[in-house]
Design an enzyme around this catalytic site. Sequence first.
Site, PDB file in Angstrom:
ATOM      1  N   ASP A  13      -0.974  -5.239  -2.941  1.00  0.00           N
ATOM      2  CA  ASP A  13      -0.127  -4.345  -3.753  1.00  0.00           C
ATOM      3  C   ASP A  13      -0.919  -3.238  -4.428  1.00  0.00           C
ATOM      4  O   ASP A  13      -0.587  -2.818  -5.537  1.00  0.00           O
ATOM      5  CB  ASP A  13       0.646  -5.142  -4.821  1.00  0.00           C
ATOM      6  CG  ASP A  13       1.433  -6.278  -4.220  1.00  0.00           C
ATOM      7  OD1 ASP A  13       2.058  -6.053  -3.178  1.00  0.00           O
ATOM      8  OD2 ASP A  13       1.410  -7.386  -4.783  1.00  0.00           O
ATOM      9  N   LYS A  16      -1.508   0.864  -1.100  1.00  0.00           N
ATOM     10  CA  LYS A  16      -2.162   1.325   0.136  1.00  0.00           C
ATOM     11  C   LYS A  16      -1.240   2.234   0.937  1.00  0.00           C
ATOM     12  O   LYS A  16      -1.703   3.142   1.616  1.00  0.00           O
ATOM     13  CB  LYS A  16      -2.553   0.122   1.010  1.00  0.00           C
ATOM     14  CG  LYS A  16      -3.617  -0.750   0.407  1.00  0.00           C
ATOM     15  CD  LYS A  16      -3.948  -1.919   1.316  1.00  0.00           C
ATOM     16  CE  LYS A  16      -2.858  -2.969   1.421  1.00  0.00           C
ATOM     17  NZ  LYS A  16      -2.515  -3.672   0.167  1.00  0.00           N
ATOM     18  N   GLY A  40       4.475  -5.212   1.925  1.00  0.00           N
ATOM     19  CA  GLY A  40       5.486  -4.249   1.491  1.00  0.00           C
ATOM     20  C   GLY A  40       4.790  -2.963   1.108  1.00  0.00           C
ATOM     21  O   GLY A  40       3.988  -2.953   0.187  1.00  0.00           O
ATOM     22  N   HIS A  41       5.044  -1.896   1.845  1.00  0.00           N
ATOM     23  CA  HIS A  41       4.437  -0.608   1.531  1.00  0.00           C
ATOM     24  C   HIS A  41       5.539   0.389   1.208  1.00  0.00           C
ATOM     25  O   HIS A  41       6.513   0.494   1.943  1.00  0.00           O
ATOM     26  CB  HIS A  41       3.635  -0.074   2.735  1.00  0.00           C
ATOM     27  CG  HIS A  41       2.400  -0.861   3.010  1.00  0.00           C
ATOM     28  ND1 HIS A  41       1.663  -0.733   4.150  1.00  0.00           N
ATOM     29  CD2 HIS A  41       1.762  -1.786   2.265  1.00  0.00           C
ATOM     30  CE1 HIS A  41       0.625  -1.552   4.103  1.00  0.00           C
ATOM     31  NE2 HIS A  41       0.671  -2.205   2.962  1.00  0.00           N
ATOM     32  N   GLN A 222      -1.952  -6.710   2.509  1.00  0.00           N
ATOM     33  CA  GLN A 222      -2.526  -7.628   1.501  1.00  0.00           C
ATOM     34  C   GLN A 222      -3.877  -7.086   1.002  1.00  0.00           C
ATOM     35  O   GLN A 222      -4.083  -5.891   1.034  1.00  0.00           O
ATOM     36  CB  GLN A 222      -2.663  -9.057   2.057  1.00  0.00           C
ATOM     37  CG  GLN A 222      -1.326  -9.747   2.296  1.00  0.00           C
ATOM     38  CD  GLN A 222      -0.690  -9.397   3.622  1.00  0.00           C
ATOM     39  OE1 GLN A 222      -1.342  -9.368   4.632  1.00  0.00           O
ATOM     40  NE2 GLN A 222       0.601  -9.134   3.621  1.00  0.00           N
TER      41      GLN A 222
HETATM   42  P1  IMP Z   1       1.931 -15.464   2.568  1.00  0.00           P
HETATM   43  O1  IMP Z   1       1.135 -14.305   3.073  1.00  0.00           O
HETATM   44  O2  IMP Z   1       3.423 -15.168   2.524  1.00  0.00           O
HETATM   45  O3  IMP Z   1       1.614 -16.729   3.275  1.00  0.00           O
HETATM   46  O4  IMP Z   1       1.505 -15.719   1.032  1.00  0.00           O
HETATM   47  C1  IMP Z   1       0.214 -16.166   0.678  1.00  0.00           C
HETATM   48  C2  IMP Z   1      -0.256 -15.491  -0.593  1.00  0.00           C
HETATM   49  O5  IMP Z   1      -0.463 -14.110  -0.354  1.00  0.00           O
HETATM   50  C3  IMP Z   1       0.730 -15.562  -1.766  1.00  0.00           C
HETATM   51  O6  IMP Z   1       0.006 -15.630  -2.974  1.00  0.00           O
HETATM   52  C4  IMP Z   1       1.461 -14.237  -1.691  1.00  0.00           C
HETATM   53  O7  IMP Z   1       2.015 -13.839  -2.918  1.00  0.00           O
HETATM   54  C5  IMP Z   1       0.324 -13.327  -1.255  1.00  0.00           C
HETATM   55  N1  IMP Z   1       0.783 -12.145  -0.545  1.00  0.00           N
HETATM   56  C6  IMP Z   1       1.203 -12.065   0.736  1.00  0.00           C
HETATM   57  N2  IMP Z   1       1.521 -10.816   1.048  1.00  0.00           N
HETATM   58  C7  IMP Z   1       1.291 -10.078  -0.035  1.00  0.00           C
HETATM   59  C8  IMP Z   1       1.398  -8.683  -0.309  1.00  0.00           C
HETATM   60  O8  IMP Z   1       1.760  -7.848   0.520  1.00  0.00           O
HETATM   61  N3  IMP Z   1       1.057  -8.306  -1.572  1.00  0.00           N
HETATM   62  C9  IMP Z   1       0.597  -9.182  -2.504  1.00  0.00           C
HETATM   63  N4  IMP Z   1       0.470 -10.474  -2.292  1.00  0.00           N
HETATM   64  C10 IMP Z   1       0.816 -10.929  -1.056  1.00  0.00           C
END
Ligand code: IMP
Length: 423
Positions: A13, A16, A40-41, A222
Site C-alpha cells: 500500500d 506504487k 489494489g492499485h 505488496q
Molecule cells: P494474502 O496475500 O491475501 O495471502 O495476505 C497475506 C498478508 O499480506 C496479509 O497480511 C495481507 O493483509 C497482506 N497483503 C496482501 N496483499 C496486500 C496489499 O496489496 N497491500 C497490503 N497488504 C497486503
Amino acid sequence: MSVSVVVGAQWGDEAKGKIVDLLAQRARYVVRYAGGSNAGHTVCTNGTTYKFHLIPAGVLHPHVTAVIADGVVMDLRAFNIEAAALREQGVDLSRLRIGLGVHLTMPYHRLLDELEEAQIEGRIGTTKRGIGPTYADKAWRIGIRVADLLERERLAQRLQRVLQRRNPTIQRVYGAKPLDANALLEEFARYAEQIRPCVCDVPHLLMQAVERGEPILMEGAQGTLLDLDYGTYPYVTSSHPVAAGACLGTGIAPNRLTEIWGVAKAYTTRVGEGPFPTELEDEVGDRIRNRGREYGTTTGRARRVGWLDLVALRYAARINGFTALAVTLLDVLSGFPTLKVCVAYRLNGKEISDFVADAPTLARCEPIYAELPGWHEEIDHCRTLSELPPNARTYLNFIEEYVGVPIRLISVGPSREQTIECL
Ligand code: IMP
C-alpha cells in the site's frame, strides 16, 4: 534501454500505482510479476479514479503493452469484474497480454483461504483472495495454469486431479461443501475463450523486447516486508514482491535490470496481523489514518498506522538493491509539531540497528526514535523541492542519508500532477 522494477519498500500500500503510472510514460511494456487480486492499485488522472487489482496500471497509457507475467496468480472471476469496470471507464484492454505459465486462482482456493481465516488460531489476516492456496498448489504441482485452461481435455484432467485432493480437505477438515468438477469445467472453458486472444509466451515476448532495447517497467505488488522469504513470516503473502521476484516472475535475467525503485510512504502502514514496532494506537495514528485515507483498496479494512521505520526501510533497500526512492503521501504529515522516525530497535536491553525479519523477535523490538521538527503548511500544491517547507526537506534529507539511496520522486497528493521530481 531500461528495465526498471518498482518495489514496495514496506508492508504494501505504498501508492506504487501512482509511481508506476508516472514511470509508464517512458515504458513500452508494463508488467505485473507477482501476487494476484490481493493487490489494489489506485490511479487518479484527469479527474477519474481507476482501480486495479490484477491488470497492470500501465494499461492506461496507449503506447504501453500491459503484461500479466507467469509469476502472477490469476482469479478469472475477479479479472472479469475488473476488466468490465475498466472497459466501462473507457480503458482499452486490447493491449493486455497474459502468460501461459500464469497459475489460476480457482474458487476452491478462495474458499480454502476464507475457511482458514475463519479459524481464530493462526490467522494471518489475509485478503481472502485465495492467494496462499494457489501458490501452495503451484508448489505441490497440482496447480492449473493458463496453458491448461486453453485445452479442454487437459483442463478436465487437471481439475479432476486437484479436486481429488482439495475436496476431502474442504469437506472433512472444514465441514464445507465440496466443489463440482463439471461445473468448474464449463465455467472455466468459457473464460478460456475470453482470454485466448491475450495469451502468449511472456518470457519470450519480454526477452525479445529486452534485446530490441525497448523500455520495460515491472510493477510490484505488496511490499518487501510481506515477501514469503524476506518478510515477517508467517505474516506475509505467498509470493516474492522483492526485486528478485521480478526476474523469477517474468523470465528477465537479473543482469538486465537497470533501475530498481523503492516506493515508501513518509510513514508506515500495515494490513492484517503481524509485528509492527512503530505502530501508533492513539490519536496521532488516527490523524494519519484519516488524512492518508488509510483504508484498503481491495478489502476496505482500516490499515494499521505508525511512524516511519528507517531500520526496516534500509533493510528493504539492501534486499532489493534500490537505485532510487519514491517517497509518497508526504502531504499527510503536514500539521504535526514534531515527527518521529525509528532509527534503531531495543531488543533484550541492547540497541540494534539491523532489521529483524523473524516475527516473534520483531514483536519484542521497541523502537528508538529520532525526533524531527514538523511543518504546518499544506504541501499538496508544491511541485518543486524548493517550494517545500524547510522542515519537510530536512525530513527527506534525513531519510536519504539514513537509507543511503537518493530520493528521486516525492508524491504530495493522489493525482499525477501532485509530484515533485528531484533531478
Ligand atoms: P494474502 O496475500 O491475501 O495471502 O495476505 C497475506 C498478508 O499480506 C496479509 O497480511 C495481507 O493483509 C497482506 N497483503 C496482501 N496483499 C496486500 C496489499 O496489496 N497491500 C497490503 N497488504 C497486503
